[in-house]
Structure formats: structure tokens, C-alpha cells
Design a protein around this motif. Structure first.
Motif, PDB file in Angstrom:
ATOM      1  N   TRP A   1      12.554  52.543  65.346  1.00 16.49           N
ATOM      2  CA  TRP A   1      13.272  51.435  64.721  1.00 16.49           C
ATOM      3  C   TRP A   1      13.608  51.741  63.271  1.00 16.49           C
ATOM      4  O   TRP A   1      12.757  52.151  62.489  1.00 16.49           O
ATOM      5  CB  TRP A   1      12.449  50.148  64.805  1.00 16.49           C
ATOM      6  CG  TRP A   1      12.117  49.819  66.217  1.00 16.49           C
ATOM      7  CD1 TRP A   1      10.879  49.846  66.785  1.00 16.49           C
ATOM      8  CD2 TRP A   1      13.025  49.476  67.256  1.00 16.49           C
ATOM      9  NE1 TRP A   1      10.974  49.527  68.117  1.00 16.49           N
ATOM     10  CE2 TRP A   1      12.273  49.294  68.437  1.00 16.49           C
ATOM     11  CE3 TRP A   1      14.405  49.298  67.314  1.00 16.49           C
ATOM     12  CZ2 TRP A   1      12.858  48.945  69.648  1.00 16.49           C
ATOM     13  CZ3 TRP A   1      14.996  48.957  68.523  1.00 16.49           C
ATOM     14  CH2 TRP A   1      14.215  48.775  69.664  1.00 16.49           C
ATOM     15  N   ARG A   2      14.853  51.518  62.915  1.00 20.25           N
ATOM     16  CA  ARG A   2      15.322  51.764  61.550  1.00 20.25           C
ATOM     17  C   ARG A   2      14.490  50.996  60.534  1.00 20.25           C
ATOM     18  O   ARG A   2      14.122  51.531  59.487  1.00 20.25           O
ATOM     19  CB  ARG A   2      16.799  51.383  61.423  1.00 20.25           C
ATOM     20  CG  ARG A   2      17.371  51.679  60.039  1.00 20.25           C
ATOM     21  CD  ARG A   2      18.826  51.196  59.919  1.00 20.25           C
ATOM     22  NE  ARG A   2      19.472  51.708  58.734  1.00 20.25           N
ATOM     23  CZ  ARG A   2      19.329  51.188  57.525  1.00 20.25           C
ATOM     24  NH1 ARG A   2      18.564  50.128  57.347  1.00 20.25           N
ATOM     25  NH2 ARG A   2      19.954  51.721  56.490  1.00 20.25           N
ATOM     26  N   VAL A   3      14.179  49.741  60.806  1.00 20.62           N
ATOM     27  CA  VAL A   3      13.432  48.920  59.865  1.00 20.62           C
ATOM     28  C   VAL A   3      12.074  49.560  59.544  1.00 20.62           C
ATOM     29  O   VAL A   3      11.650  49.572  58.386  1.00 20.62           O
ATOM     30  CB  VAL A   3      13.288  47.462  60.375  1.00 20.62           C
ATOM     31  CG1 VAL A   3      12.447  47.376  61.633  1.00 20.62           C
ATOM     32  CG2 VAL A   3      12.735  46.568  59.278  1.00 20.62           C
TER      33      VAL A   3
ATOM     34  N   GLU B   1      22.870  53.355  60.364  1.00 21.61           N
ATOM     35  CA  GLU B   1      22.899  51.922  60.097  1.00 21.61           C
ATOM     36  C   GLU B   1      22.592  51.128  61.365  1.00 21.61           C
ATOM     37  O   GLU B   1      22.532  49.898  61.327  1.00 21.61           O
ATOM     38  CB  GLU B   1      24.255  51.524  59.519  1.00 21.61           C
ATOM     39  CG  GLU B   1      24.487  52.135  58.146  1.00 21.61           C
ATOM     40  CD  GLU B   1      25.815  51.759  57.535  1.00 21.61           C
ATOM     41  OE1 GLU B   1      26.744  51.357  58.277  1.00 21.61           O
ATOM     42  OE2 GLU B   1      25.940  51.870  56.312  1.00 21.61           O
ATOM     43  N   ARG B   2      22.382  51.827  62.452  1.00 19.51           N
ATOM     44  CA  ARG B   2      22.076  51.168  63.721  1.00 19.51           C
ATOM     45  C   ARG B   2      20.601  50.775  63.776  1.00 19.51           C
ATOM     46  O   ARG B   2      19.792  51.241  62.985  1.00 19.51           O
ATOM     47  CB  ARG B   2      22.448  52.090  64.870  1.00 19.51           C
ATOM     48  CG  ARG B   2      23.948  52.343  64.861  1.00 19.51           C
ATOM     49  CD  ARG B   2      24.433  53.118  66.033  1.00 19.51           C
ATOM     50  NE  ARG B   2      25.889  53.239  65.925  1.00 19.51           N
ATOM     51  CZ  ARG B   2      26.583  54.236  66.396  1.00 19.51           C
ATOM     52  NH1 ARG B   2      25.975  55.219  67.043  1.00 19.51           N
ATOM     53  NH2 ARG B   2      27.889  54.270  66.255  1.00 19.51           N
ATOM     54  N   GLU B   3      20.250  49.947  64.728  1.00 21.06           N
ATOM     55  CA  GLU B   3      18.878  49.456  64.871  1.00 21.06           C
ATOM     56  C   GLU B   3      17.878  50.567  65.156  1.00 21.06           C
ATOM     57  O   GLU B   3      16.741  50.508  64.715  1.00 21.06           O
ATOM     58  CB  GLU B   3      18.827  48.445  66.029  1.00 21.06           C
ATOM     59  CG  GLU B   3      18.397  47.086  65.623  1.00 21.06           C
ATOM     60  CD  GLU B   3      18.365  46.147  66.805  1.00 21.06           C
ATOM     61  OE1 GLU B   3      17.400  46.203  67.590  1.00 21.06           O
ATOM     62  OE2 GLU B   3      19.317  45.356  66.927  1.00 21.06           O
ATOM     63  N   GLU B   4      18.307  51.575  65.911  1.00 22.59           N
ATOM     64  CA  GLU B   4      17.388  52.640  66.315  1.00 22.59           C
ATOM     65  C   GLU B   4      17.566  53.882  65.451  1.00 22.59           C
ATOM     66  O   GLU B   4      18.678  54.324  65.207  1.00 22.59           O
ATOM     67  CB  GLU B   4      17.607  52.992  67.786  1.00 22.59           C
ATOM     68  CG  GLU B   4      17.205  51.871  68.715  1.00 22.59           C
ATOM     69  CD  GLU B   4      17.295  52.256  70.166  1.00 22.59           C
ATOM     70  OE1 GLU B   4      17.325  53.454  70.490  1.00 22.59           O
ATOM     71  OE2 GLU B   4      17.345  51.336  71.008  1.00 22.59           O
TER      72      GLU B   4
END
Length: 132
Positions: free
Chosen positions: A44-46, A28-31
Motif C-alpha cells: 500500500w502506497r500509504v 500515485e496509485r493505491e498500490e
């Protein structure tokens, strides 16, 4: 949920194209790093989620996993898999790929989450597993 249970859930969610469950097994983190067979990389997670969402929506592929190695510590878990992948390209031609899939999970707030996904072409299925 244990690391082993999370790994099983992660792999089943892929096989069943269950994107919602798949998301529950990733960081759930950004990376969140991804290295693809074509050599592309994102951290990047997105970007990872966007790429996976479009892949899950493709109805043509079939994937089979064989777990080759699993290693777990108190905070990290690693799984090396051999993958057989069948799909149809944009021109309608069926193709098959064999590759290794390296998945690394970390314990995040009490839950095991995927933090690294690396795909590497396999020259053959021959894998040395005996101790030296």
C-alpha cells in the motif's frame, strides 16, 4: 522526463533527503510494493509513504548507490543497484549494511513512477556481469 532521468532524480532525492522530490517519483496509485531487509512487506502506497517519511527524517544515515543493471521497455523500467548503507542504531552504535536494491518503475499517465522497491542482503559485492 525519461526513465533514466527519473531514476537519477529518485536516487538523488534519497541521497539528499529531499522527501518532496522523492514523492514525485513514486506511484500515485493505491498500490506500491515494498520488501524490506527484515522481510516485511507492504503493498500500500500509504504505508510506503509513512515508512519513507520517517526514514527521511532520520539524520544519521548515509547511503551510496552503484547501478548494476538497468532495463527499460516502453512501459516499465527496472534498476538493480548495489547499496552501501551506514547508520546509527537506537543505542548509538554505528553499523554498515551492504544490500541489493531492486527498483521497478512503470509509466503512469506519461510519467515514470516507482511501483516496486525490494531490498535483499548481499553476501558479497561479487557480481557476475560477463555473458555466458
Amino acid at each position: 522526463m525519461t526513465f533514466s532521468e527519473t531514476l537519477t532524480l529518485h536516487l538523488e532525492s534519497i541521497s539528499k533527503r529531499d522527501f518532496k522530490t522523492f514523492l514525485s517519483t513514486i506511484s500515485e496509485r493505491e498500490e506500491l510494493s515494498l520488501l524490506t531487509l527484515s522481510g516485511e512487506m507492504t503493498v500500500w502506497r500509504v504505508d510506503f509513504v509513512e515508512r519513507m517519511e520517517s526514514w527521511f527524517a532520520d539524520p544519521d544515515w548515509i547511503i551510496h548507490f552503484e547501478v548494476l543493471r538497468v532495463y527499460e521497455t516502453a512501459e516499465m523500467g527496472f534498476a538493480l543497484l548495489y547499496v552501501g548503507y551506514n547508520d546509527i542504531d537506537a543505542e548509538g552504535t554505528a553499523f554498515h549494511l551492504d544490500y541489493f536494491l531492486n527498483l521497478i518503475f512503470a509509466l503512469e499517465d506519461g510519467s515514470w513512477r516507482l511501483v516496486h522497491d525490494q531490498n535483499t542482503f548481499a553476501d558479497s559485492k561479487t557480481v557476475e556481469t560477463e555473458e555466458k
